[in-house]
Write an enzyme that holds these catalytic residues in place. Structure first.
Site, PDB file in Angstrom:
ATOM      1  N   GLU A 243      31.125  35.195  46.670  1.00 27.43           N
ATOM      2  CA  GLU A 243      31.433  35.164  48.113  1.00 27.43           C
ATOM      3  C   GLU A 243      32.558  36.159  48.323  1.00 27.43           C
ATOM      4  O   GLU A 243      33.705  35.888  47.973  1.00 27.43           O
ATOM      5  CB  GLU A 243      31.888  33.758  48.535  1.00 27.43           C
ATOM      6  CG  GLU A 243      30.845  32.669  48.370  1.00 27.43           C
ATOM      7  CD  GLU A 243      29.754  32.730  49.426  1.00 27.43           C
ATOM      8  OE1 GLU A 243      29.779  33.622  50.293  1.00 27.43           O
ATOM      9  OE2 GLU A 243      28.862  31.874  49.360  1.00 27.43           O
ATOM     10  N   CYS A 277      37.404  34.692  55.651  1.00 29.55           N
ATOM     11  CA  CYS A 277      36.360  35.635  55.231  1.00 29.55           C
ATOM     12  C   CYS A 277      35.378  35.872  56.368  1.00 29.55           C
ATOM     13  O   CYS A 277      35.083  37.013  56.715  1.00 29.55           O
ATOM     14  CB  CYS A 277      35.655  35.112  53.991  1.00 29.55           C
ATOM     15  SG  CYS A 277      35.093  33.416  54.165  1.00 29.55           S
TER      16      CYS A 277
HETATM   17  P1  NAD Z   1      41.230  38.758  45.359  1.00 21.54           P
HETATM   18  O1  NAD Z   1      39.915  39.326  44.986  1.00 21.54           O
HETATM   19  O2  NAD Z   1      42.429  39.627  45.294  1.00 21.54           O
HETATM   20  O3  NAD Z   1      41.575  37.498  44.448  1.00 21.54           O
HETATM   21  C1  NAD Z   1      40.679  36.410  44.350  1.00 21.54           C
HETATM   22  C2  NAD Z   1      40.853  35.742  42.990  1.00 21.54           C
HETATM   23  O4  NAD Z   1      40.402  36.610  41.960  1.00 21.54           O
HETATM   24  C3  NAD Z   1      42.293  35.380  42.629  1.00 21.54           C
HETATM   25  O5  NAD Z   1      42.282  34.104  42.031  1.00 21.54           O
HETATM   26  C4  NAD Z   1      42.674  36.453  41.626  1.00 21.54           C
HETATM   27  O6  NAD Z   1      43.660  36.040  40.706  1.00 21.54           O
HETATM   28  C5  NAD Z   1      41.363  36.658  40.905  1.00 21.54           C
HETATM   29  N1  NAD Z   1      41.230  37.944  40.208  1.00 21.54           N
HETATM   30  C6  NAD Z   1      41.891  39.085  40.422  1.00 21.54           C
HETATM   31  N2  NAD Z   1      41.454  40.072  39.591  1.00 21.54           N
HETATM   32  C7  NAD Z   1      40.474  39.510  38.841  1.00 21.54           C
HETATM   33  C8  NAD Z   1      39.597  40.019  37.837  1.00 21.54           C
HETATM   34  N3  NAD Z   1      39.649  41.281  37.439  1.00 21.54           N
HETATM   35  N4  NAD Z   1      38.687  39.174  37.328  1.00 21.54           N
HETATM   36  C9  NAD Z   1      38.590  37.903  37.744  1.00 21.54           C
HETATM   37  N5  NAD Z   1      39.394  37.362  38.693  1.00 21.54           N
HETATM   38  C10 NAD Z   1      40.330  38.167  39.238  1.00 21.54           C
HETATM   39  O7  NAD Z   1      41.021  38.154  46.822  1.00 21.54           O
HETATM   40  P2  NAD Z   1      42.120  37.444  47.770  1.00 21.54           P
HETATM   41  O8  NAD Z   1      43.024  38.522  48.265  1.00 21.54           O
HETATM   42  O9  NAD Z   1      42.683  36.257  47.112  1.00 21.54           O
HETATM   43  O10 NAD Z   1      41.205  36.921  48.957  1.00 21.54           O
HETATM   44  C11 NAD Z   1      40.919  37.691  50.085  1.00 21.54           C
HETATM   45  C12 NAD Z   1      39.522  38.229  50.041  1.00 21.54           C
HETATM   46  O11 NAD Z   1      38.601  37.178  49.782  1.00 21.54           O
HETATM   47  C13 NAD Z   1      39.069  38.834  51.344  1.00 21.54           C
HETATM   48  O12 NAD Z   1      38.352  40.016  51.123  1.00 21.54           O
HETATM   49  C14 NAD Z   1      38.146  37.791  51.932  1.00 21.54           C
HETATM   50  O13 NAD Z   1      37.209  38.283  52.847  1.00 21.54           O
HETATM   51  C15 NAD Z   1      37.530  37.220  50.708  1.00 21.54           C
HETATM   52  N6  NAD Z   1      37.039  35.872  50.957  1.00 21.54           N
HETATM   53  C16 NAD Z   1      35.695  35.647  50.991  1.00 21.54           C
HETATM   54  C17 NAD Z   1      35.203  34.388  51.267  1.00 21.54           C
HETATM   55  C18 NAD Z   1      33.727  34.116  51.340  1.00 21.54           C
HETATM   56  O14 NAD Z   1      33.331  32.962  51.375  1.00 21.54           O
HETATM   57  N7  NAD Z   1      32.892  35.126  51.334  1.00 21.54           N
HETATM   58  C19 NAD Z   1      36.095  33.350  51.497  1.00 21.54           C
HETATM   59  C20 NAD Z   1      37.458  33.601  51.436  1.00 21.54           C
HETATM   60  C21 NAD Z   1      37.910  34.866  51.161  1.00 21.54           C
END
Ligand code: NAD
Length: 469
Positions: A243, A277
């Site tokens: 997601e 999101c």
């Molecule tokens: P992010 O991708 O920076 O981080 C998300 C998670 O991934 C964190 O727990 C982080 O520690 C982890 N992470 C970071 N690097 C990683 C790697 N290389 N491998 C595995 N995990 C890793 O996102 P964010 O800033 O926390 O959230 C915001 C984003 O999430 C926005 O783009 C938003 O649109 C999206 N979002 C999508 C949904 C949906 O349902 N589609 C819901 C909420 C947020």
């Protein structure tokens, strides 16, 4: 025996052993979160693998009963959970925010408990018969974001548990306390090892994505991180539900009564102070209504109470972190210097705290402005003008993202016609972002793949097995 009397006491550690977690609004330290590393991840995965067979053997009825008890407990501890969430994430207690998120966490837990995934007969001709059965996958790794940390963790955890999987969850480094508190409530009812939380950074996230002991990764976060997870999963062939980011378009058709839609339009954009999101992030309005929509949104943006989350009455809060604050500020500044009109907002609300940014409406903006092309993930909406519906549909579909979209009209048939032509995982009519635990949710294009919720959500955390005779 623990002497902890509150959830916060139970989940935090001594200053010398942890990392300070700030209140998003005031920047005061709420408490210290444990810091886990790769050995902790290995231990959690090992415990999960050990506990999973017995958990699967309990059967659906018993797991469903346990999930209901967990939902009861989420409700019983809802205020405590909401306060931790409000302080850490920044969203106010009131409005569609912290209390609402805890309510959703209970509702989605119950939905996972009540949804039934029966074996499906896919072929039968009198002499032979084939059925698809759904087995547990094993251990699910759940990686979450910071915007709706409790609700999104429940989306990942509850269906996985229901299907007989064990789960290792890694919260965002920005919101560990919210998820630790949630897991504390779950674990009061679960056998040891079935659900663990690993409070790690990106390095731990990356290790989860390629861990040989994991069978499935449920990931919610940015498209950039999603790409890295896809690469990592080449190593363990973990199944993925991704997601990812959104840049949802909304289209207001001619002839719409703006006064009737203004409130819902506003909350479709500004829910969780825009850090959602599937929030509306680009609004296309027909020429004939352009000024009235801009005025209605600006009126609401400038009068809706914003402030620290624990103060009653506030319904908009700060950006959760400095990085996001800088993204939002940059996108508005670039829009302004590119010639767009900032109708309201457009500056930090420093008097409220360092991460507050005024709800902002931007008009007369070019299609190629960064505020239109990139995901702002904050309290800012660019409003664009159209005169031809085909043109509006083409511009809405021009994004690489495809999470949600919406059409706003008094004429439902006209709205349905436009909805059929929009590229998104969900198209809402006269609403945006409303979710229902029975209705599948997921993205198209670079917003990810796989669906959550309801029967589709259970299938996503199960191994299909065909039995043929
Ligand atoms: P992010 O991708 O920076 O981080 C998300 C998670 O991934 C964190 O727990 C982080 O520690 C982890 N992470 C970071 N690097 C990683 C790697 N290389 N491998 C595995 N995990 C890793 O996102 P964010 O800033 O926390 O959230 C915001 C984003 O999430 C926005 O783009 C938003 O649109 C999206 N979002 C999508 C949904 C949906 O349902 N589609 C819901 C909420 C947020």
């Amino acid at each position: 025996m623990t002497t902890a009397t509150t959830l916060l006491d139970a989940i935090t550690v001594r200053e010398s052993d942890g990392r300070a977690i700030p209140d998003a609004a005031t920047r005061e330290t709420i408490g210290y979160a444990p810091v886990h590393g790769l050995e902790d991840l290995d231990a959690a995965v090992g415990a999960a693998r050990g506990a999973q067979p017995a958990w699967a053997a309990l059967g659906h009825q018993e797991r469903s009963r346990i999930l209901h008890r967990i939902a009861d407990d989420i409700e019983a501890r809802s205020e405590e959970l909401a306060v931790i969430l409000s302080r850490e994430q920044g969203k106010p207690l009131d409005g569609p925010n912290a209390r609402f998120e805890i309510g959703a966490a209970a509702a989605w837990t119950r939905n996972a408990a009540d949804t039934v995934l029966e074996p499906e007969v896919v072929f039968e001709n009198g002499t032979s018969r084939a059925e698809v059965h759904y087995d547990p996958l094993g251990v699910v790794g759940a990686i979450g974001p910071w915007n709706w940390p409790i609700m999104i963790s429940v989306w990942q955890i509850a269906p996985s548990l229901r299907m007989g999987n064990a789960v290792v969850v890694k919260p965002s480094e920005y919101t560990p306390l919210s998820v630790l508190a949630l897991v504390e409530v779950f674990n009061a009812h679960l056998p040891e090892g079935v659900l663990s939380v690993v409070v790690g950074d990106r390095e731990v996230g990356a290790a989860i994505a390629k861990h040989p002991g994991l069978d499935k990764i449920m990931f919610t976060g940015s498209t950039a991180t999603g790409r890295k997870i896809i690469e990592s999963s080449a190593q363990n062939l973990a199944r993925l539900t991704l997601e990812l980011g959104g840049n949802d378009a909304g289209i207001v058709l001619p002839g719409t009564d703006v006064s009737k839609i203004a409130q819902d339009l506003f909350w479709g954009i500004f829910i969780n102070t825009g850090q959602t999101c599937a929030a509306l992030k680009r609004l296309y309005v027909h020429d004939s209504l352009y000024e009235s929509v801009v005025d209605a949104l600006s009126d609401l943006a400038s009068t809706t109470p914003m402030g620290p989350g624990l103060e009653a009455g506030n319904v908009l809060g700060p950006l959760q972190n400095q990085k996001q604050f800088e993204i939002v500020s940059r996108l508005v500044d670039e829009a302004r210097s590119g010639g767009a009109t900032v109708v309201t907002g457009g500056t930090p609300a420093e008097e409220l705290g360092p991460l507050f940014y005024r709800p902002t409406v931007v008009a007369d903006i070019a299609d190629d402005a960064s505020l239109v092309v990139e995901e702002q993930f904050g309290p800012v909406i660019p409003v664009l003008r159209f005169s031809d519906i085909d043109d509006a549909v083409a511009r809405a579909n021009s994004s690489t993202q495809g999470l949600g979209a919406s059409v706003w009209s008094d004429d439902v048939d006209a709205a349905l016609d436009v909805a059929a032509r929009l590229q998104a995982g969900t198209v809402w009519i006269n609403q945006h972002g409303a979710l229902n635990p029975h209705v599948p949710f997921g993205g198209t294009k670079q917003s990810g793949y796989g669906q959550e919720f309801g029967v589709a959500g259970l299938k996503a955390v199960a191994a299909p097995k065909v039995i043929s005779r």
